[in-house]
Design a protein around this motif. Structure first.
Motif, mmCIF file in Angstrom:
data_model
loop_
_atom_site.group_PDB
_atom_site.id
_atom_site.type_symbol
_atom_site.label_atom_id
_atom_site.label_comp_id
_atom_site.label_asym_id
_atom_site.label_seq_id
_atom_site.Cartn_x
_atom_site.Cartn_y
_atom_site.Cartn_z
ATOM 1 N N ASP A 171 -27.419 -9.477 23.116
ATOM 2 C CA ASP A 171 -28.146 -8.600 24.032
ATOM 3 C C ASP A 171 -27.159 -7.537 24.501
ATOM 4 O O ASP A 171 -26.409 -7.768 25.450
ATOM 5 C CB ASP A 171 -28.700 -9.404 25.217
ATOM 6 C CG ASP A 171 -29.424 -8.511 26.218
ATOM 7 O OD1 ASP A 171 -29.654 -7.321 25.905
ATOM 8 O OD2 ASP A 171 -29.758 -9.000 27.308
ATOM 9 N N GLU A 186 -34.002 -16.884 31.467
ATOM 10 C CA GLU A 186 -32.704 -16.227 31.680
ATOM 11 C C GLU A 186 -32.472 -16.041 33.173
ATOM 12 O O GLU A 186 -33.394 -15.717 33.907
ATOM 13 C CB GLU A 186 -32.758 -14.873 30.952
ATOM 14 C CG GLU A 186 -31.467 -14.105 30.920
ATOM 15 C CD GLU A 186 -31.590 -12.865 30.011
ATOM 16 O OE1 GLU A 186 -32.606 -12.723 29.306
ATOM 17 O OE2 GLU A 186 -30.656 -12.044 30.026
ATOM 18 N N ASP A 224 -27.051 -15.632 29.511
ATOM 19 C CA ASP A 224 -26.584 -14.294 29.129
ATOM 20 C C ASP A 224 -25.160 -14.198 29.661
ATOM 21 O O ASP A 224 -24.920 -14.349 30.869
ATOM 22 C CB ASP A 224 -27.495 -13.225 29.741
ATOM 23 C CG ASP A 224 -27.083 -11.814 29.334
ATOM 24 O OD1 ASP A 224 -25.894 -11.490 29.441
ATOM 25 O OD2 ASP A 224 -27.959 -11.032 28.921
ATOM 26 N N LYS A 227 -29.873 -14.277 36.325
ATOM 27 C CA LYS A 227 -28.930 -13.165 36.578
ATOM 28 C C LYS A 227 -28.794 -13.022 38.079
ATOM 29 O O LYS A 227 -29.793 -13.022 38.786
ATOM 30 C CB LYS A 227 -29.487 -11.889 35.944
ATOM 31 C CG LYS A 227 -28.668 -10.651 36.177
ATOM 32 C CD LYS A 227 -29.216 -9.504 35.335
ATOM 33 C CE LYS A 227 -28.499 -8.219 35.632
ATOM 34 N NZ LYS A 227 -28.929 -7.135 34.741
ATOM 35 N N HIS A 256 -38.927 -6.580 21.901
ATOM 36 C CA HIS A 256 -39.161 -6.321 23.309
ATOM 37 C C HIS A 256 -40.528 -5.664 23.438
ATOM 38 O O HIS A 256 -40.786 -4.635 22.809
ATOM 39 C CB HIS A 256 -38.064 -5.382 23.832
ATOM 40 C CG HIS A 256 -38.008 -5.345 25.312
ATOM 41 N ND1 HIS A 256 -38.974 -4.722 26.067
ATOM 42 C CD2 HIS A 256 -37.122 -5.860 26.177
ATOM 43 C CE1 HIS A 256 -38.662 -4.862 27.331
ATOM 44 N NE2 HIS A 256 -37.540 -5.547 27.433
HETATM 45 C C1 AOS Z 1 -31.180 -7.932 31.625
HETATM 46 O O1 AOS Z 1 -30.162 -7.737 32.266
HETATM 47 C C2 AOS Z 1 -31.273 -8.989 30.660
HETATM 48 O O2 AOS Z 1 -30.039 -9.192 30.046
HETATM 49 C C3 AOS Z 1 -32.383 -8.951 29.604
HETATM 50 O O3 AOS Z 1 -32.216 -10.050 28.777
HETATM 51 C C4 AOS Z 1 -32.389 -7.824 28.646
HETATM 52 O O4 AOS Z 1 -31.268 -7.018 28.684
HETATM 53 C C5 AOS Z 1 -33.625 -7.003 28.770
HETATM 54 O O5 AOS Z 1 -34.736 -7.822 28.946
HETATM 55 C C6 AOS Z 1 -33.828 -6.152 27.543
HETATM 56 O O6 AOS Z 1 -34.808 -6.702 26.810
#
Ligand code: AOS
Ligand code: ZN
Ligand code: ZN
Length: 394
Positions: A289, A182, A217, A184, A68
Protein backbone atom coordinates in the motif's frame (compact mmCIF):
# COMPACT_ATOMS: atom_id res chain seq x y z
CA UNK A 1 26.81 -17.78 3.76
CA UNK A 2 25.50 -20.15 6.45
CA UNK A 3 25.27 -23.77 5.46
CA UNK A 4 22.81 -25.22 7.97
CA UNK A 5 19.74 -24.44 5.92
CA UNK A 6 18.19 -26.56 3.20
CA UNK A 7 18.84 -24.58 0.06
CA UNK A 8 16.21 -26.32 -2.05
CA UNK A 9 13.60 -25.62 0.59
CA UNK A 10 14.58 -21.96 0.75
CA UNK A 11 14.48 -21.66 -3.03
CA UNK A 12 11.03 -23.19 -3.03
CA UNK A 13 9.88 -20.80 -0.30
CA UNK A 14 11.18 -17.85 -2.33
CA UNK A 15 9.37 -19.07 -5.43
CA UNK A 16 6.05 -19.71 -3.72
CA UNK A 17 5.89 -16.38 -1.85
CA UNK A 18 3.26 -13.96 -3.24
CA UNK A 19 2.74 -10.22 -2.90
CA UNK A 20 -0.30 -8.29 -4.11
CA UNK A 21 0.23 -4.87 -5.65
CA UNK A 22 -2.33 -2.05 -5.31
CA UNK A 23 -4.04 -0.52 -8.34
CA UNK A 24 -3.66 2.92 -6.75
CA UNK A 25 0.13 2.56 -6.67
CA UNK A 26 0.23 2.84 -10.48
CA UNK A 27 -1.71 6.09 -10.86
CA UNK A 28 -0.63 9.65 -10.23
CA UNK A 29 -0.60 10.54 -6.57
CA UNK A 30 0.89 13.16 -4.32
CA UNK A 31 0.64 14.92 -1.02
CA UNK A 32 -2.20 17.23 -0.10
CA UNK A 33 -0.06 20.03 -1.53
CA UNK A 34 0.41 18.79 -5.05
CA UNK A 35 -0.03 15.84 -7.36
CA UNK A 36 2.83 15.73 -9.85
CA UNK A 37 2.08 13.92 -13.07
CA UNK A 38 4.41 11.07 -13.98
CA UNK A 39 4.71 10.46 -17.75
CA UNK A 40 2.85 7.30 -18.62
CA UNK A 41 1.21 6.90 -15.18
CA UNK A 42 -1.85 4.66 -15.47
CA UNK A 43 -5.12 6.55 -15.93
CA UNK A 44 -7.66 3.77 -15.53
CA UNK A 45 -8.02 0.22 -14.31
CA UNK A 46 -6.92 -1.33 -17.59
CA UNK A 47 -3.68 0.62 -17.61
CA UNK A 48 -3.11 -0.16 -13.95
CA UNK A 49 -3.53 -3.84 -14.77
CA UNK A 50 -1.09 -3.56 -17.65
CA UNK A 51 1.46 -2.03 -15.26
CA UNK A 52 0.82 -4.74 -12.71
CA UNK A 53 1.30 -7.36 -15.44
CA UNK A 54 4.70 -5.82 -16.17
CA UNK A 55 5.63 -6.06 -12.48
CA UNK A 56 4.51 -9.68 -12.52
CA UNK A 57 6.47 -10.37 -15.70
CA UNK A 58 9.79 -9.37 -14.15
CA UNK A 59 9.22 -10.52 -10.54
CA UNK A 60 7.04 -13.61 -11.01
CA UNK A 61 5.51 -13.29 -7.53
CA UNK A 62 2.83 -10.61 -8.01
CA UNK A 63 -0.08 -12.25 -9.83
CA UNK A 64 -2.85 -10.28 -8.10
CA UNK A 65 -3.94 -6.65 -7.89
CA UNK A 66 -5.90 -4.98 -5.08
CA UNK A 67 -8.76 -2.75 -6.20
CA UNK A 68 -10.20 0.39 -4.78
CA UNK A 69 -13.88 1.19 -5.22
CA UNK A 70 -14.91 3.61 -6.69
CA UNK A 71 -11.49 4.65 -8.07
CA UNK A 72 -11.41 1.46 -10.14
CA UNK A 73 -15.13 1.17 -10.71
CA UNK A 74 -16.10 -0.67 -13.88
CA UNK A 75 -19.49 -1.10 -15.53
CA UNK A 76 -18.83 -4.73 -16.37
CA UNK A 77 -16.81 -6.54 -13.75
CA UNK A 78 -16.82 -9.84 -15.62
CA UNK A 79 -15.08 -8.06 -18.47
CA UNK A 80 -12.52 -6.51 -16.12
CA UNK A 81 -11.88 -9.93 -14.63
CA UNK A 82 -11.42 -11.44 -18.09
CA UNK A 83 -9.05 -8.63 -19.04
CA UNK A 84 -6.97 -9.22 -15.91
CA UNK A 85 -6.85 -12.92 -16.71
CA UNK A 86 -5.78 -12.21 -20.28
CA UNK A 87 -2.75 -10.45 -18.73
CA UNK A 88 -2.06 -13.40 -16.45
CA UNK A 89 -3.43 -11.57 -13.40
CA UNK A 90 -6.10 -12.08 -10.79
CA UNK A 91 -8.17 -9.31 -9.17
CA UNK A 92 -7.47 -9.31 -5.45
CA UNK A 93 -8.62 -7.53 -2.31
CA UNK A 94 -11.47 -5.09 -2.78
CA UNK A 95 -10.95 -1.85 -0.82
CA UNK A 96 -14.14 0.12 -0.12
CA UNK A 97 -13.86 3.90 0.01
CA UNK A 98 -15.52 5.40 3.07
CA UNK A 99 -13.78 8.75 3.06
CA UNK A 100 -14.22 10.48 -0.26
CA UNK A 101 -17.88 11.47 -0.33
CA UNK A 102 -19.10 14.66 1.33
CA UNK A 103 -21.47 12.76 3.57
CA UNK A 104 -18.46 11.13 5.29
CA UNK A 105 -17.23 14.40 6.80
CA UNK A 106 -17.93 13.09 10.30
CA UNK A 107 -17.27 9.43 9.59
CA UNK A 108 -18.93 6.49 7.90
CA UNK A 109 -19.76 3.34 9.87
CA UNK A 110 -19.40 5.30 13.13
CA UNK A 111 -21.28 8.41 12.01
CA UNK A 112 -23.93 9.83 14.35
CA UNK A 113 -26.44 9.95 11.49
CA UNK A 114 -28.02 6.56 10.74
CA UNK A 115 -28.53 7.61 7.10
CA UNK A 116 -24.77 7.99 6.60
CA UNK A 117 -24.12 4.69 8.36
CA UNK A 118 -26.66 3.12 6.00
CA UNK A 119 -24.87 4.55 2.93
CA UNK A 120 -21.56 3.16 4.23
CA UNK A 121 -23.10 -0.28 4.82
CA UNK A 122 -24.56 -0.29 1.32
CA UNK A 123 -21.20 0.65 -0.18
CA UNK A 124 -19.43 -2.21 1.58
CA UNK A 125 -22.18 -4.63 0.53
CA UNK A 126 -21.67 -3.44 -3.04
CA UNK A 127 -17.96 -4.24 -2.62
CA UNK A 128 -18.87 -7.71 -1.35
CA UNK A 129 -20.87 -8.25 -4.54
CA UNK A 130 -18.00 -6.99 -6.68
CA UNK A 131 -15.61 -9.34 -4.87
CA UNK A 132 -17.90 -12.27 -5.64
CA UNK A 133 -18.16 -11.29 -9.32
CA UNK A 134 -14.43 -10.93 -9.81
CA UNK A 135 -13.58 -14.07 -7.85
CA UNK A 136 -11.85 -12.28 -5.00
CA UNK A 137 -12.28 -13.53 -1.45
CA UNK A 138 -11.09 -10.46 0.43
CA UNK A 139 -12.63 -7.18 1.53
CA UNK A 140 -9.95 -4.90 2.92
CA UNK A 141 -11.48 -2.27 5.16
CA UNK A 142 -9.83 0.94 6.25
CA UNK A 143 -11.94 3.51 8.05
CA UNK A 144 -11.14 7.19 8.01
CA UNK A 145 -13.57 7.58 10.93
CA UNK A 146 -12.54 9.65 13.90
CA UNK A 147 -12.89 13.06 15.49
CA UNK A 148 -10.72 16.14 15.58
CA UNK A 149 -11.81 17.67 18.87
CA UNK A 150 -12.44 16.41 22.38
CA UNK A 151 -16.17 16.14 22.92
CA UNK A 152 -16.98 16.18 19.21
CA UNK A 153 -18.80 12.87 19.48
CA UNK A 154 -19.52 10.18 22.02
CA UNK A 155 -16.63 7.72 21.75
CA UNK A 156 -18.45 4.78 23.30
CA UNK A 157 -21.45 5.35 21.08
CA UNK A 158 -19.17 5.39 18.03
CA UNK A 159 -17.60 2.13 19.15
CA UNK A 160 -21.02 0.51 19.44
CA UNK A 161 -22.14 1.90 16.07
CA UNK A 162 -19.10 0.34 14.43
CA UNK A 163 -19.81 -3.03 15.93
CA UNK A 164 -23.45 -2.77 14.96
CA UNK A 165 -22.83 -1.76 11.34
CA UNK A 166 -20.14 -4.37 10.79
CA UNK A 167 -22.33 -7.04 12.39
CA UNK A 168 -24.91 -6.24 9.75
CA UNK A 169 -22.31 -6.60 7.00
CA UNK A 170 -20.57 -9.70 8.33
CA UNK A 171 -23.20 -12.32 7.33
CA UNK A 172 -22.93 -11.14 3.71
CA UNK A 173 -19.39 -12.52 3.68
CA UNK A 174 -20.78 -16.03 3.89
CA UNK A 175 -18.15 -18.64 4.51
CA UNK A 176 -16.04 -17.78 1.46
CA UNK A 177 -15.10 -14.12 1.94
CA UNK A 178 -12.80 -12.57 4.52
CA UNK A 179 -12.88 -9.13 6.03
CA UNK A 180 -9.49 -7.61 6.81
CA UNK A 181 -9.75 -4.79 9.32
CA UNK A 182 -7.04 -2.14 9.13
CA UNK A 183 -6.20 0.17 12.02
CA UNK A 184 -4.48 3.54 12.10
CA UNK A 185 -3.91 5.82 15.05
CA UNK A 186 -4.34 9.14 13.26
CA UNK A 187 -5.22 10.80 9.98
CA UNK A 188 -7.43 12.12 8.56
CA UNK A 189 -8.79 12.55 12.09
CA UNK A 190 -6.39 13.87 14.69
CA UNK A 191 -8.04 13.67 18.11
CA UNK A 192 -9.09 10.07 17.90
CA UNK A 193 -9.65 7.43 15.25
CA UNK A 194 -12.27 4.76 15.80
CA UNK A 195 -9.90 1.89 15.05
CA UNK A 196 -6.70 3.31 16.43
CA UNK A 197 -4.64 0.20 17.03
CA UNK A 198 -4.30 -3.55 16.58
CA UNK A 199 -6.03 -4.27 19.88
CA UNK A 200 -9.19 -2.47 18.80
CA UNK A 201 -9.14 -4.10 15.37
CA UNK A 202 -8.55 -7.49 16.93
CA UNK A 203 -11.33 -7.09 19.51
CA UNK A 204 -13.74 -6.16 16.76
CA UNK A 205 -12.61 -8.99 14.49
CA UNK A 206 -13.11 -11.49 17.29
CA UNK A 207 -16.59 -10.15 18.03
CA UNK A 208 -17.55 -10.43 14.38
CA UNK A 209 -16.34 -13.97 13.78
CA UNK A 210 -13.65 -16.09 12.14
CA UNK A 211 -13.93 -14.46 8.71
CA UNK A 212 -12.69 -11.18 10.15
CA UNK A 213 -8.98 -10.68 10.75
CA UNK A 214 -6.58 -7.83 11.41
CA UNK A 215 -4.63 -6.08 8.68
CA UNK A 216 -1.32 -4.52 9.72
CA UNK A 217 -0.33 -1.49 7.65
CA UNK A 218 3.32 -0.90 8.51
CA UNK A 219 2.86 2.89 8.31
CA UNK A 220 0.05 3.08 10.85
CA UNK A 221 1.89 3.08 14.15
CA UNK A 222 3.37 5.70 16.44
CA UNK A 223 7.09 6.34 16.16
CA UNK A 224 9.12 3.54 17.66
CA UNK A 225 6.31 1.00 17.87
CA UNK A 226 7.60 -2.56 17.71
CA UNK A 227 5.57 -3.89 14.78
CA UNK A 228 7.28 -7.29 14.82
CA UNK A 229 5.98 -7.77 18.35
CA UNK A 230 2.45 -6.89 17.27
CA UNK A 231 2.76 -9.34 14.39
CA UNK A 232 3.92 -12.14 16.67
CA UNK A 233 1.09 -11.42 19.09
CA UNK A 234 -1.55 -11.43 16.35
CA UNK A 235 -0.16 -14.67 14.88
CA UNK A 236 -0.40 -16.32 18.26
CA UNK A 237 -3.95 -15.07 18.72
CA UNK A 238 -4.84 -16.31 15.21
CA UNK A 239 -5.91 -12.80 14.35
CA UNK A 240 -3.41 -11.80 11.68
CA UNK A 241 -5.00 -11.60 8.24
CA UNK A 242 -2.65 -9.55 6.13
CA UNK A 243 -0.31 -6.65 5.57
CA UNK A 244 -0.19 -3.36 3.82
CA UNK A 245 3.51 -2.87 3.30
CA UNK A 246 5.13 0.54 2.97
CA UNK A 247 7.81 2.42 4.87
CA UNK A 248 7.71 5.57 6.88
CA UNK A 249 10.00 7.92 8.70
CA UNK A 250 7.54 10.32 10.27
CA UNK A 251 3.89 9.50 9.70
CA UNK A 252 1.93 7.41 7.20
CA UNK A 253 4.51 8.31 4.56
CA UNK A 254 3.67 5.42 2.20
CA UNK A 255 7.25 5.28 0.96
CA UNK A 256 8.83 2.24 -0.68
CA UNK A 257 8.75 -0.62 1.81
CA UNK A 258 12.16 -1.35 3.29
CA UNK A 259 13.61 1.92 2.00
CA UNK A 260 13.85 3.58 5.42
CA UNK A 261 14.24 0.77 7.89
CA UNK A 262 15.06 -2.61 6.34
CA UNK A 263 15.95 -4.16 9.72
CA UNK A 264 12.40 -3.67 11.03
CA UNK A 265 10.98 -5.28 7.90
CA UNK A 266 13.32 -8.23 8.36
CA UNK A 267 12.22 -8.61 12.00
CA UNK A 268 8.57 -8.70 10.92
CA UNK A 269 9.42 -11.51 8.51
CA UNK A 270 11.35 -13.46 11.14
CA UNK A 271 8.15 -13.65 13.19
CA UNK A 272 6.21 -14.88 10.17
CA UNK A 273 8.81 -17.38 9.03
CA UNK A 274 9.39 -18.71 12.55
CA UNK A 275 5.65 -19.34 12.91
CA UNK A 276 5.47 -20.87 9.43
CA UNK A 277 8.32 -23.22 10.28
CA UNK A 278 6.40 -24.29 13.37
CA UNK A 279 3.36 -24.87 11.17
CA UNK A 280 1.22 -22.36 13.05
CA UNK A 281 0.97 -19.60 10.48
CA UNK A 282 -2.56 -18.88 9.32
CA UNK A 283 -3.33 -17.46 5.90
CA UNK A 284 -1.66 -14.09 5.62
CA UNK A 285 -2.08 -11.84 2.58
CA UNK A 286 0.96 -9.74 1.73
CA UNK A 287 -0.05 -6.53 0.01
CA UNK A 288 1.69 -3.30 -0.83
CA UNK A 289 0.00 0.00 0.00
CA UNK A 290 2.15 2.85 -1.27
CA UNK A 291 1.88 6.17 -3.04
CA UNK A 292 4.68 6.86 -5.47
CA UNK A 293 4.69 10.62 -5.56
CA UNK A 294 8.12 11.53 -6.94
CA UNK A 295 9.34 8.29 -8.40
CA UNK A 296 8.41 6.24 -11.48
CA UNK A 297 5.47 4.08 -10.43
CA UNK A 298 6.18 0.73 -12.05
CA UNK A 299 9.87 0.74 -11.19
CA UNK A 300 9.00 1.77 -7.62
CA UNK A 301 6.69 -1.21 -7.37
CA UNK A 302 9.39 -3.57 -8.61
CA UNK A 303 11.87 -2.03 -6.18
CA UNK A 304 9.36 -2.62 -3.37
CA UNK A 305 9.01 -6.27 -4.31
CA UNK A 306 12.79 -6.64 -4.26
CA UNK A 307 12.96 -5.17 -0.77
CA UNK A 308 10.22 -7.48 0.47
CA UNK A 309 11.93 -10.47 -1.11
CA UNK A 310 15.25 -9.56 0.52
CA UNK A 311 13.66 -9.25 3.95
CA UNK A 312 11.71 -12.46 3.48
CA UNK A 313 14.74 -14.39 2.22
CA UNK A 314 16.93 -13.16 5.07
CA UNK A 315 14.24 -14.34 7.48
CA UNK A 316 14.29 -17.74 5.73
CA UNK A 317 18.01 -17.95 6.50
CA UNK A 318 17.69 -17.41 10.24
CA UNK A 319 18.96 -20.39 12.18
CA UNK A 320 15.83 -20.78 14.30
CA UNK A 321 17.22 -23.82 16.14
CA UNK A 322 20.30 -21.88 17.20
CA UNK A 323 18.07 -18.96 18.15
CA UNK A 324 15.93 -21.17 20.39
CA UNK A 325 19.05 -22.64 21.95
CA UNK A 326 20.51 -19.23 22.74
CA UNK A 327 17.17 -18.09 24.13
CA UNK A 328 16.89 -21.16 26.35
CA UNK A 329 20.41 -20.54 27.63
CA UNK A 330 19.63 -16.90 28.38
CA UNK A 331 22.42 -15.92 26.00
CA UNK A 332 21.10 -12.55 24.87
CA UNK A 333 23.89 -11.56 22.54
CA UNK A 334 24.21 -14.99 20.90
CA UNK A 335 20.49 -14.84 20.17
CA UNK A 336 20.80 -11.34 18.75
CA UNK A 337 23.75 -12.45 16.60
CA UNK A 338 21.70 -15.28 15.08
CA UNK A 339 19.31 -12.66 13.70
CA UNK A 340 22.10 -10.29 12.80
CA UNK A 341 23.93 -13.03 10.85
CA UNK A 342 20.90 -13.64 8.67
CA UNK A 343 20.25 -9.92 8.26
CA UNK A 344 23.80 -9.31 7.10
CA UNK A 345 23.77 -12.17 4.60
CA UNK A 346 23.90 -11.09 0.97
CA UNK A 347 20.82 -12.84 -0.37
CA UNK A 348 21.14 -11.52 -3.91
CA UNK A 349 22.79 -14.70 -5.31
CA UNK A 350 20.05 -16.86 -3.80
CA UNK A 351 17.31 -14.62 -5.17
CA UNK A 352 18.98 -14.57 -8.57
CA UNK A 353 19.07 -18.36 -8.56
CA UNK A 354 15.40 -18.57 -7.56
CA UNK A 355 14.45 -16.16 -10.35
CA UNK A 356 16.48 -18.01 -12.95
CA UNK A 357 14.80 -21.24 -11.95
CA UNK A 358 11.47 -19.47 -12.62
CA UNK A 359 12.63 -18.46 -16.07
CA UNK A 360 13.09 -14.83 -15.02
CA UNK A 361 15.93 -12.38 -15.43
CA UNK A 362 17.90 -12.53 -12.15
CA UNK A 363 17.76 -8.73 -12.05
CA UNK A 364 14.13 -7.52 -12.39
CA UNK A 365 15.06 -3.83 -12.50
CA UNK A 366 17.49 -4.42 -15.34
CA UNK A 367 14.85 -6.50 -17.16
CA UNK A 368 12.27 -3.76 -16.68
CA UNK A 369 14.58 -0.99 -17.90
CA UNK A 370 15.67 -3.05 -20.89
CA UNK A 371 12.06 -3.74 -21.85
CA UNK A 372 11.40 -0.12 -22.89
CA UNK A 373 7.99 -0.37 -21.16
CA UNK A 374 8.28 2.94 -19.30
CA UNK A 375 9.18 4.83 -22.49
CA UNK A 376 6.39 3.15 -24.44
CA UNK A 377 3.61 3.98 -21.96
CA UNK A 378 4.94 7.52 -21.62
CA UNK A 379 4.38 7.89 -25.39
CA UNK A 380 1.04 6.09 -25.46
CA UNK A 381 -0.67 7.59 -22.41
CA UNK A 382 -1.29 11.32 -22.57
CA UNK A 383 -1.75 12.97 -19.20
CA UNK A 384 -5.20 12.59 -17.70
CA UNK A 385 -6.87 15.69 -16.32
CA UNK A 386 -5.80 15.35 -12.68
CA UNK A 387 -7.38 16.43 -9.43
CA UNK A 388 -5.76 18.80 -6.99
CA UNK A 389 -5.63 16.68 -3.87
CA UNK A 390 -3.06 14.10 -2.91
CA UNK A 391 -5.32 11.09 -2.93
CA UNK A 392 -4.66 8.96 -5.97
CA UNK A 393 -8.30 8.68 -7.04
CA UNK A 394 -9.27 12.29 -6.48
C1 AOS B 1 -4.89 4.67 4.64
O1 AOS B 1 -4.06 5.30 5.29
C2 AOS B 1 -4.80 3.25 4.50
O2 AOS B 1 -3.47 2.84 4.47
C3 AOS B 1 -5.59 2.56 3.37
O3 AOS B 1 -5.29 1.21 3.42
C4 AOS B 1 -5.24 2.92 1.98
O4 AOS B 1 -4.11 3.69 1.83
C5 AOS B 1 -6.40 3.54 1.27
O5 AOS B 1 -7.58 2.87 1.59
C6 AOS B 1 -6.19 3.49 -0.23
O6 AOS B 1 -6.98 2.53 -0.73
ZN1 ZN C 1 -3.20 0.69 4.15
ZN1 ZN D 1 -2.11 4.26 5.22
Amino acid sequence: MNTYFDKDMVLEEIRSFRVETPSWGYGDSGTRFKVFHWPGAARNLREKLEDAAMVQKVTGICPSVALHIPWDKEDDWSEAKAYAESLGLRLGAVNPNLFQDDEYRFGSLCHYDPAVRRAAIEHILECVEIARTIGSDTISLWLADGTNYPGQDNLRARKRRLRETLSEIYPALGSDLRLLIEYKFFEPAFYHTDLADWGMASTLARQLGPQAKVLVDTGHHAQGTNIAHIVSYLIDEEQLGGFHFNDRRYADDDLIVGSQNPFDLFLIFTELVAAAREGVIPRVDYMIDQSHNLEPKVEAMIQSILHIQSAHTRALLVNYAALAQAQAAGDTLAAYRVLRDAFETDVRPLLAEARESMGLDPDPIRAFRASGYAERVARERPQAAGGASGYPGA
